[in-house]
Structures are given as structure tokens and as C-alpha cells.
Design a protein around this motif. Structure first.
Motif, PDB file in Angstrom:
ATOM      1  N   VAL A  86      -4.718  -9.160   2.772  1.00  0.00           N
ATOM      2  CA  VAL A  86      -4.344  -9.134   1.428  1.00  0.00           C
ATOM      3  C   VAL A  86      -3.499 -10.151   1.041  1.00  0.00           C
ATOM      4  O   VAL A  86      -2.448 -10.483   1.688  1.00  0.00           O
ATOM      5  CB  VAL A  86      -3.583  -7.597   0.969  1.00  0.00           C
ATOM      6  CG1 VAL A  86      -3.350  -7.549  -0.421  1.00  0.00           C
ATOM      7  CG2 VAL A  86      -4.552  -6.584   1.408  1.00  0.00           C
ATOM      8  N   LYS A  94       0.931  -6.827  -4.474  1.00  0.00           N
ATOM      9  CA  LYS A  94       0.300  -6.799  -3.094  1.00  0.00           C
ATOM     10  C   LYS A  94       0.355  -5.679  -2.287  1.00  0.00           C
ATOM     11  O   LYS A  94      -0.283  -5.091  -1.746  1.00  0.00           O
ATOM     12  CB  LYS A  94       0.386  -8.265  -2.197  1.00  0.00           C
ATOM     13  CG  LYS A  94      -0.365  -9.508  -2.900  1.00  0.00           C
ATOM     14  CD  LYS A  94      -0.194 -10.365  -1.612  1.00  0.00           C
ATOM     15  CE  LYS A  94       1.413 -10.755  -1.608  1.00  0.00           C
ATOM     16  NZ  LYS A  94       2.237 -10.767  -2.613  1.00  0.00           N
ATOM     17  N   THR A  95       1.772  -5.275  -2.320  1.00  0.00           N
ATOM     18  CA  THR A  95       2.320  -4.405  -1.320  1.00  0.00           C
ATOM     19  C   THR A  95       1.677  -2.929  -1.695  1.00  0.00           C
ATOM     20  O   THR A  95       1.204  -2.066  -0.843  1.00  0.00           O
ATOM     21  CB  THR A  95       3.883  -4.348  -1.004  1.00  0.00           C
ATOM     22  OG1 THR A  95       4.141  -5.897  -0.625  1.00  0.00           O
ATOM     23  CG2 THR A  95       4.417  -3.395  -0.156  1.00  0.00           C
ATOM     24  N   THR A  97      -0.703  -2.444  -3.548  1.00  0.00           N
ATOM     25  CA  THR A  97      -2.136  -2.469  -3.646  1.00  0.00           C
ATOM     26  C   THR A  97      -2.589  -2.325  -2.081  1.00  0.00           C
ATOM     27  O   THR A  97      -3.661  -1.576  -1.861  1.00  0.00           O
ATOM     28  CB  THR A  97      -2.551  -3.815  -4.151  1.00  0.00           C
ATOM     29  OG1 THR A  97      -2.405  -3.990  -5.546  1.00  0.00           O
ATOM     30  CG2 THR A  97      -4.237  -3.888  -4.072  1.00  0.00           C
ATOM     31  N   SER A  98      -1.995  -2.864  -1.137  1.00  0.00           N
ATOM     32  CA  SER A  98      -2.439  -2.683   0.173  1.00  0.00           C
ATOM     33  C   SER A  98      -2.117  -1.016   0.550  1.00  0.00           C
ATOM     34  O   SER A  98      -3.201  -0.673   1.291  1.00  0.00           O
ATOM     35  CB  SER A  98      -1.242  -3.283   1.019  1.00  0.00           C
ATOM     36  OG  SER A  98      -1.389  -4.797   0.955  1.00  0.00           O
ATOM     37  N   LEU A 115      -1.160   0.248   8.405  1.00  0.00           N
ATOM     38  CA  LEU A 115      -0.528  -0.880   7.559  1.00  0.00           C
ATOM     39  C   LEU A 115       0.393  -1.780   8.412  1.00  0.00           C
ATOM     40  O   LEU A 115       1.012  -1.174   9.147  1.00  0.00           O
ATOM     41  CB  LEU A 115       0.215  -0.310   6.415  1.00  0.00           C
ATOM     42  CG  LEU A 115      -0.445   0.471   5.202  1.00  0.00           C
ATOM     43  CD1 LEU A 115      -0.015   1.394   4.380  1.00  0.00           C
ATOM     44  CD2 LEU A 115      -1.450  -0.563   4.336  1.00  0.00           C
ATOM     45  N   SER A 117       3.226  -5.083   7.453  1.00  0.00           N
ATOM     46  CA  SER A 117       3.723  -5.910   6.655  1.00  0.00           C
ATOM     47  C   SER A 117       3.852  -7.299   7.114  1.00  0.00           C
ATOM     48  O   SER A 117       4.703  -7.331   8.321  1.00  0.00           O
ATOM     49  CB  SER A 117       5.068  -5.243   5.899  1.00  0.00           C
ATOM     50  OG  SER A 117       5.457  -6.457   5.047  1.00  0.00           O
ATOM     51  N   ASP A 119       5.422  -9.956   5.364  1.00  0.00           N
ATOM     52  CA  ASP A 119       6.175 -10.484   4.704  1.00  0.00           C
ATOM     53  C   ASP A 119       7.662 -10.262   5.087  1.00  0.00           C
ATOM     54  O   ASP A 119       8.262  -9.328   4.780  1.00  0.00           O
ATOM     55  CB  ASP A 119       5.957  -9.669   3.219  1.00  0.00           C
ATOM     56  CG  ASP A 119       6.751 -10.409   2.095  1.00  0.00           C
ATOM     57  OD1 ASP A 119       7.404 -11.415   2.516  1.00  0.00           O
ATOM     58  OD2 ASP A 119       6.793 -10.091   1.025  1.00  0.00           O
ATOM     59  N   LEU A 129       6.733  -1.431   2.151  1.00  0.00           N
ATOM     60  CA  LEU A 129       5.462  -0.796   2.752  1.00  0.00           C
ATOM     61  C   LEU A 129       5.656   0.381   3.685  1.00  0.00           C
ATOM     62  O   LEU A 129       4.754   1.220   3.610  1.00  0.00           O
ATOM     63  CB  LEU A 129       4.682  -1.866   3.611  1.00  0.00           C
ATOM     64  CG  LEU A 129       3.268  -1.616   3.829  1.00  0.00           C
ATOM     65  CD1 LEU A 129       2.423  -1.627   2.584  1.00  0.00           C
ATOM     66  CD2 LEU A 129       2.511  -2.657   4.949  1.00  0.00           C
ATOM     67  N   ASP A 171      -0.554  -6.657   4.863  1.00  0.00           N
ATOM     68  CA  ASP A 171       0.108  -7.423   3.611  1.00  0.00           C
ATOM     69  C   ASP A 171       0.869  -8.650   3.816  1.00  0.00           C
ATOM     70  O   ASP A 171       1.897  -8.550   4.488  1.00  0.00           O
ATOM     71  CB  ASP A 171       0.940  -6.113   2.932  1.00  0.00           C
ATOM     72  CG  ASP A 171       1.884  -6.612   1.789  1.00  0.00           C
ATOM     73  OD1 ASP A 171       1.279  -7.280   1.137  1.00  0.00           O
ATOM     74  OD2 ASP A 171       2.947  -5.947   1.802  1.00  0.00           O
ATOM     75  N   THR A 172      -0.019  -9.657   3.180  1.00  0.00           N
ATOM     76  CA  THR A 172       0.988 -11.134   3.520  1.00  0.00           C
ATOM     77  C   THR A 172       2.105 -11.266   2.311  1.00  0.00           C
ATOM     78  O   THR A 172       2.132 -10.791   1.566  1.00  0.00           O
ATOM     79  CB  THR A 172      -0.063 -12.162   3.419  1.00  0.00           C
ATOM     80  OG1 THR A 172      -0.652 -12.089   2.196  1.00  0.00           O
ATOM     81  CG2 THR A 172      -0.945 -12.137   4.364  1.00  0.00           C
TER      82      THR A 172
END
Length: 400
Positions: A86, A94-95, A97-98, A115, A117, A119, A129, A171-172
Motif C-alpha cells: 500500500v 494509507k494506514t 485503508t490498510s 498487517l 507497518s 512507516d 496500525l 503499509d508503507t
């Protein structure tokens, strides 16, 4: 009659303006209008609609074709775990949405999702997240302070194999397309992860920047789908057309609110309507085409011109309106009416009036329908009794 070049040019000028007002990028709007023009010239205009309405329908069909011509289901068809990357700009959602994608997959595909993360730059991004995961019973990779994105990725892949996860969602970190260092990191992550899906999450309020954003991400990570967020807000949807045209990959989902379940499969019709902002002219054209026989339209028009519009003609129109969905529905389809929607809603249109008027007309004799002037007091009383209404309603209908 057929649409001629002059009508098409005039109509497309307005369409182009509507596209630009909906934040479609200028280059995309120009190209779109140029492609529609040859398809519109020579189209047959039904007598019951105007050339302008037909042109809107042609433009709408073309919009839907561009926005949703490709199959847009999520692709999980690979050896588990299926990996989803993502990506997107800072603040695009994004977070959240992930987590929404994870919930959607678990609910609709009965798959076990993990999930992760990546980031490490935004304060508390990993915590966000983790919290979303725990609130919705979705497994999240534990946080280890100080680890870099590539280390987290390798740890996630190992953990997913051990826990038997079917899907991993990465989640990028949010980045700007001009940040070459961050874009380079994204490219390296993509090579390690080898995702089956790479989703660009974009704010529907992005506007004219949409082309640059989609172009840069497409060039860096070769996107497989777009997810538009904040579609419930004031965004006009132009970003959807711009991104789809430039990235050349399907829009797969829409984020329509804050909650985890406020997540929908993309329907191109909805965005096409929003972009055009011309009321639901399209539905009006379609329904008129479906429900009105050509001969009936011509007969009604002829009677109207001769001043011979009888209650039989009015009865046909009443039934047509009921078929389309009533007065409120017809009003809602008229261009520009959205500006006074509140007033229409507050005016409490009595949809039952159509049924009452139909009953009154059906209680008239054929002579009375053709020549209402012969309806005197005793006839009015008979018609009111026969229709289950009152004389006041009969009088009102006769005066229309």
C-alpha cells in the motif's frame, strides 16, 4: 434527427468545463473530449430527449468505460501468503485503508490476514496500525523500535510463514513524489516483497495534482490498482479520471467514511455522475428510452401541438412518471435541481397525488376525458365518489 458537428462542439465545450470544474486535469480533459467527439457525431436523437441530454449520456457512457472497463476485483490468486503493498502520499489515509483492506479480505474471502507497518518516519504510525489491528481482531506484526523498513519486511515474511497467514498487507510510509530517496526506498521494498497487488491510496480531493502523483508512483512501483479515499467529502471525483487515465490501472475501492467498514468496491457509474455534476440526466434518458414507445411519443407531441391534449394523454404521462419512480425521482434527475434539493425535500411532494389523479381520470367516461368542458356539478360528484376522492381534487385537476 442526428447530432451534427455544431451541436457536438457546443455541447462538448460545456462538458469540458464540467470536467475542469470537477478537478479533472486539463491534459486528461482535452484528450477525453477529443476522443468523444467522433463517437457523438451522427448519433440518433430520440424525440423525447434533447440533443444536449443525449450528448451527456454519450459522455457518461464513455466515462464509465474509461473508469471501469477493466475487471477490478482484488487479486489474491497466488501461492500464500499473497502480498499487498500500500503506497501513497503523506496524509492520503494509507494506514486506515490498510486496515480496511484487511477487514474486507477477512470478511469476503475468509482469509487470515497479517498487517505490517513499514512507516518508521511518522510518529506513532506503527502504533496506529497496531491499534486498528487489535480493535478489529486482525493480526499485526509486533513493533520493534529502531528497525528499518527492510528489516521489518524480512521479519514479517518469516512471521507470516510461521503463523500460516494467507495475506500480508504492507503499509508503507507516506512520501511526496519529488522525494527521490523515499521513492528509491519504495522501489527496493517492492523488489523484496514482490507483491501481487500494489495499491496507490489517493485522496479524492487531490484535484489537478492527481496526474503527477499517479505518474510518479506508476513509474516507481508499477501500480496494479487505485483506492480513492474521502469520497464521502466534497471532492468532485475528477482525480479518479485523471489517475485512471495516467496510471492505466483500475480503481478498485473507495473509502467512504471513517469506520473500518466504510469501504466499497468501486462502481464507475457513481463517480461518472459526480464528475459530470449534471443531475441524473443519464437515468432520465435511459428510462425514457426504455419505457416510451416511439409512436406514443409522436402521438403525444402531435396532440400537444394541435391543442388536443386530453385526459387520456395526461393519464399516459402519469403512468410514465410512476414507472420512472414518481415526481420526486423525476425532479431529482433534472440538471441543476441539486442546488434546490433541500427546498424540494422540505416541500413534501405528495407522491400519492399521482395515484389519486389516475383514479379520478379512470372514473371519467371516455367522452369526459376527451372533452372535460361537459363535466358539470353532478358529473363531478359522480367522479369523486367513483374515485374515492373529493370534489375539490376533481376541480383542481380540471383547472390544470
Amino acid at each position: 434527427t442526428q447530432l451534427d458537428e455544431k451541436q457536438v462542439d457546443e455541447g462538448l465545450r460545456k462538458i469540458r468545463q464540467a470536467l475542469l470544474e470537477s478537478d479533472v486535469a486539463l491534459s486528461v480533459a482535452k484528450e477525453f473530449v477529443a476522443n468523444v467527439k467522433p463517437k457523438a457525431i451522427g448519433q440518433e436523437v430520440l424525440k423525447s430527449i434533447t440533443p444536449g441530454q443525449l450528448l451527456v449520456k454519450i459522455v457518461y457512457d464513455e466515462l464509465v468505460k474509461i473508469l471501469g472497463s477493466e475487471k477490478s476485483e482484488i487479486n489474491l490468486n497466488t501461492v500464500p501468503p499473497a502480498k499487498i503493498l500500500v503506497v501513497g502520499l503523506q496524509g492520503s489515509g494509507k494506514t486506515t485503508t490498510s486496515a480496511k483492506i484487511a477487514k474486507f479480505i477477512e470478511k469476503n474471502f475468509n482469509k487470515k490476514v497479517m498487517l505490517s507497518s513499514l512507516d518508521v518516519y511518522r510518529p506513532a504510525a506503527q502504533k496506529q496500525l497496531e491499534l486498528l489491528g487489535s480493535q478489529n481482531n486482525i493480526q499485526t506484526i509486533p513493533i520493534i523500535e529502531g528497525q528499518l523498513p527492510i528489516e521489518i519486511t524480512q521479519r514479517t515474511l518469516a512471521a507470516a510463514s510461521l503463523s500460516g497467514s494467507d495475506v500480508i498487507i504492507f503499509d508503507t510510509a507516506g512520501r511526496t513524489q519529488i522525494d527521490s530517496v523515499m521513492m528509491s526506498e519504495l522501489n527496493n521494498l517492492k523488489k523484496i516483497i514482490n507483491p501481487i497487488e500494489t495499491f496507490l491510496v489517493a485522496d479524492s480531493l487531490t484535484g489537478q495534482d492527481a496526474v503527477n502523483i499517479a505518474g510518479e508512483f506508476k513509474k516507481t512501483v508499477d501500480l496494479t490498482g487505485i483506492i480513492l479515499t474521502r469520497i464521502d467529502g466534497d471532492g468532485k471525483g475528477g482525480a479518479a479520471l485523471s489517475m485512471k487515465s495516467v496510471a492505466n490501472c483500475p480503481i478498485k475501492f473507495l473509502g467512504v467514511g471513517e469506520k473500518i467498514d466504510d469501504f466499497e468496491i468501486f462502481h464507475p457509474e457513481r463517480i461518472a455522475n459526480r464528475i459530470l455534476g449534471m443531475g441524473d440526466v443519464v437515468s432520465l434518458v435511459e428510462k425514457v428510452s426504455e419505457n416510451l414507445k416511439k409512436e406514443e411519443v409522436e402521438e403525444l407531441e402531435e396532440n400537444f401541438k394541435k391543442g388536443q391534449f386530453t385526459f387520456n394523454d395526461y393519464l399516459k404521462q402519469l403512468r410514465q412518471m410512476k414507472k420512472i419512480g414518481g415526481m420526486g425521482k423525476v425532479l431529482g434527475m433534472i440538471p441543476g435541481i441539486s442546488k434546490i434539493k433541500k427546498q424540494i425535500d422540505e416541500s413534501n411532494i405528495d407522491e400519492s397525488l399521482l395515484g389519486k389523479q389516475e383514479a379520478v381520470i379512470l372514473s371519467m367516461t371516455s367522452k369526459e376525458r376527451d372533452n372535460p368542458k361537459i363535466i358539470d356539478g353532478s358529473r363531478k360528484k359522480r367522479i369523486a365518489n367513483g374515485s374515492g376522492t373529493d370534489i375539490a381534487l376533481v376541480n383542481k385537476l380540471l383547472k390544470q
